[in-house]
Design a protein around this motif. Structure first.
Motif, PDB file in Angstrom:
ATOM      1  N   MET A  61     -35.084  18.454   0.555  1.00 10.85           N
ATOM      2  CA  MET A  61     -35.265  17.018   0.781  1.00 10.85           C
ATOM      3  C   MET A  61     -36.705  16.602   0.479  1.00 10.85           C
ATOM      4  O   MET A  61     -36.952  15.603  -0.180  1.00 10.85           O
ATOM      5  N   ARG A  77     -36.568   8.475   0.694  1.00  9.20           N
ATOM      6  CA  ARG A  77     -35.890   9.754   0.910  1.00  9.20           C
ATOM      7  C   ARG A  77     -34.813   9.889  -0.157  1.00  9.20           C
ATOM      8  O   ARG A  77     -34.032   8.959  -0.364  1.00  9.20           O
ATOM      9  N   GLY A  94     -40.532  11.822   3.170  1.00  4.44           N
ATOM     10  CA  GLY A  94     -39.180  11.298   3.385  1.00  4.44           C
ATOM     11  C   GLY A  94     -38.737  11.351   4.827  1.00  4.44           C
ATOM     12  O   GLY A  94     -37.535  11.237   5.111  1.00  4.44           O
ATOM     13  N   VAL A  95     -39.665  11.540   5.767  1.00  5.43           N
ATOM     14  CA  VAL A  95     -39.264  11.639   7.171  1.00  5.43           C
ATOM     15  C   VAL A  95     -39.684  10.402   7.984  1.00  5.43           C
ATOM     16  O   VAL A  95     -38.853   9.720   8.566  1.00  5.43           O
ATOM     17  N   ARG A  96     -40.977  10.093   7.987  1.00  5.89           N
ATOM     18  CA  ARG A  96     -41.442   9.021   8.877  1.00  5.89           C
ATOM     19  C   ARG A  96     -41.436   7.646   8.223  1.00  5.89           C
ATOM     20  O   ARG A  96     -41.301   6.637   8.888  1.00  5.89           O
ATOM     21  N   TYR A  97     -41.638   7.603   6.918  1.00  5.02           N
ATOM     22  CA  TYR A  97     -41.553   6.337   6.195  1.00  5.02           C
ATOM     23  C   TYR A  97     -41.407   6.663   4.725  1.00  5.02           C
ATOM     24  O   TYR A  97     -41.570   7.803   4.308  1.00  5.02           O
ATOM     25  N   GLY A  98     -41.116   5.647   3.938  1.00  8.58           N
ATOM     26  CA  GLY A  98     -41.047   5.862   2.501  1.00  8.58           C
ATOM     27  C   GLY A  98     -39.699   6.362   2.036  1.00  8.58           C
ATOM     28  O   GLY A  98     -38.731   6.446   2.786  1.00  8.58           O
TER      29      GLY A  98
END
Lengths: 482, 95
Positions: free
Chosen positions: A338, A328, A322-326
């Motif tokens: 998270m 969250r 849930g941080v760089r892509y995809g």
């Protein structure tokens, strides 16, 4: 019979049809036929026609190659600019790749025109296409049956005549098993032949891309486009380019085919056995010699696979945080929460199961008992193949123990689905090339697949055997009526 | 062997996957059936067998130490859930 890549290539080269006309024809077929089987998860007419116009322009200038203008469907696992790459997951619902996978780059360079993106089991984890977040695919031969997985959308699209060919990936059988269930041809090359760069990873030491099409000859033409060294993939093999069609004209006299008795044991249904036996008899009539070989540890392939693949998956899929892509999660109470909520909401049930079991077998105290033991058994399985290939050129047997089963039949019992991979997983563990071609029909009029396994880098011989078989038989030319 | 509820919760924590109480039974039972399958590996004598970590016994290549990548930050961050000023945003971890 629907058009083959070969025939479309000839028509394009003779100027009898344009790439734009072909693309429009297939897009119209997809509009009419996709809703019933859900093989495609993304279409983009403007993008497809733009690629087709570019192919026509290249040909008009005297450029291009044999595949320029031929349409293809791509499995939703390959990053491709201009399209989403969702890998069948909610996790990647909004993900549009900022770069092209090497297979896509090579496909574009060959002039292939993208018709759309095909449905698949979530992150390629599944054997029935029922784990896709975008709904199951239906088998074109019988809509109540599964198409197989994980490349089920690719197989169904080709079988239904909604694409002449498609890309697929195979970690434990994901090209061969859906090819068998849908009555088409597909080849998983030797590990390292087709670059994995830009292919969303499941189990990196097993994953391998390859073509799916109606005929072995088409697979050979497409493998010529897909295969090749890529410095961006650390496991890509540095080898001289080869022409995979080079042996197609050679007869089979003198070919030694090993038949492993373990692949004809308990668990194989009678209809599959009858079709495979008949196919072996055809190979004998073509001049090949059949001999018994043994793969004594073959029965351990599924257990070893379900340690190694989930272990690698648990590591590969840790990138979805849930941080760089995809995806969250919309609500959470801190960083760890998270991660945990994004992954619980973004991954489906089968992916979660495999990540959890993979985490367990790699965890402190269990690593030696499970992961290391599975790697040792993997070596023994590869050794068994080496012993067998000292006696024969190719190994043949069934691709699957039964024909396609019904939708929902195995969703409550994942283990019974895993055991359907009994003939395919050992090939990935050993890193060998394997293919499936149609060899008859079984219960309910559903197709049966013949599996052909070759020694390392022996794709040309496998494709020759498959092609000579297809010159004698017409199973590959049958099309579903449903 | 079979996993207890406590072990299943621990695995889920290690995997960073939230496990709702309502899913605990089903998850434990699925994991235990998978363990039942992979337990079969224990029946194989692997004394002296070299583990096979990869499909081919390859040696990693070395490349020249030179810059080959260009700046793709904006393109790569365009697919991120939350970014600001070229940085990925995550919940506060230091109070």
């Amino acid at each position: 019979m629907s058009d083959t890549v070969k025939s479309l290539s000839q028509q394009l080269q003779a100027g009898r049809v344009s790439a734009v006309e072909l693309a429009q024809d297939y897009l119209a077929r997809i509009k009419g036929g996709n809703a019933a089987i859900n093989a495609y998860v993304e279409l983009n007419e403007a993008q497809t026609l733009e690629e087709a116009r570019a192919a026509d322009a290249l040909r008009a200038d005297g450029g291009g190659g044999p595949l320029t203008g031929v349409p293809i469907a791509h499995k939703d696992i390959f990053c491709q600019t201009g399209w989403h790459a969702r890998a069948g997951s909610k996790m990647l619902e909004s993900f549009a790749a900022p770069y092209d996978a090497t297979l896509i780059e090579r496909s574009r360079a060959a002039g292939l025109v993208t018709l759309g993106r095909t449905n698949m089991d979530e992150f390629a984890m599944g054997s029935s296409n029922e784990s896709s977040h975008y709904g199951p695919v239906r088998n074109p031969w019988q809509h109540a049956a599964v198409p197989g997985g994980s490349s089920g959308g690719s197989a169904a699209a080709v079988a239904a005549g909604l694409a002449p060919a498609a890309s697929g990936t195979d970690t434990g059988g994901s090209i061969r098993q859906p090819a068998a269930f849908c009555g088409i041809s597909g080849i998983k090359p030797t590990y390292g032949i087709v670059s994995r760069w830009g292919m969303i990873a499941y189990a990196s030491s097993l994953d391998q891309g390859g073509p799916m099409a109606r005929t072995a000859e088409d697979c050979a033409l497409l493998l010529n486009a897909f295969a090749g060294f890529d410095e961006r993939d650390a496991t890509s093999l540095q080898r001289a380019p080869e022409d995979y069609t080079r042996e197609l004209a050679q007869p089979l006299a003198g070919l030694k085919i090993g038949v492993p008795k373990e692949f004809f044991a308990e668990g194989m249904s009678d209809d599959v056995r009858a079709a495979v036996d008949a196919a072996l008899a055809t190979f004998r009539s073509l001049g090949a010699t059949l001999l018994d070989v043994s793969l004594p540890r073959a029965g351990m392939a599924v257990p070893a696979y379900y340690v190694i693949a989930p272990a690698e998956a648990s590591s590969n899929l840790s990138r979805f945080d849930g941080v760089r892509y995809g995806y969250r999660a919309p609500e959470y109470s801190g960083l760890d929460d998270m991660y945990a909520k994004s992954r619980a909401q973004g991954f489906g049930a089968e992916v979660q199961r495999r990540v959890l079991i993979g985490t367990y077998v790699l965890s402190h105290g269990y690593y030696d008992a499970y992961y290391l033991q599975a790697q040792k058994v993997r070596r023994l399985i590869a050794d068994d193949y080496a012993t067998a290939f000292a006696q024969c050129d190719l190994i043949m047997g069934p691709t699957t123990p039964t024909v396609a089963y019904g939708l929902g039949d195995k969703t409550d019992d994942p283990l019974s689905m895993y055991l359907g991979d009994i003939y395919t997983t050992s090939v990935n563990l050993a890193g060998l090339p394997g293919m499936s071609i149609p060899c008859g029909f079984g219960a309910g009029g559903l197709p049966v697949g013949l599996q052909i396994v070759g020694n390392y880098f022996n794709e040309a011989c496998m494709l020759r055997a498959a092609h000579r078989f297809q010159l004698e038989t017409d199973w590959h030319a049958r099309t579903p009526q449903e | 062997m079979s996993l207890t509820d406590q072990e299943v919760r621990h695995i889920a924590k290690l995997a960073r996957i939230e496990l709702a109480d309502a899913q605990l039974d089903a998850t434990r039972s699925h994991l235990n059936s998978m363990l039942g399958l992979i337990e079969q590996l224990q029946s194989i004598d692997t004394t002296g067998v070299e583990p096979m970590a990869h499909a081919t016994d390859l040696t990693l290549r070395l490349r020249d130490d030179r810059v080959t990548e260009t700046d793709h930050r904006a393109a790569y961050q365009s697919v991120a859930p939350a970014v600001e000023g070229g940085l990925y945003l995550v919940p506060r971890v230091i109070e």
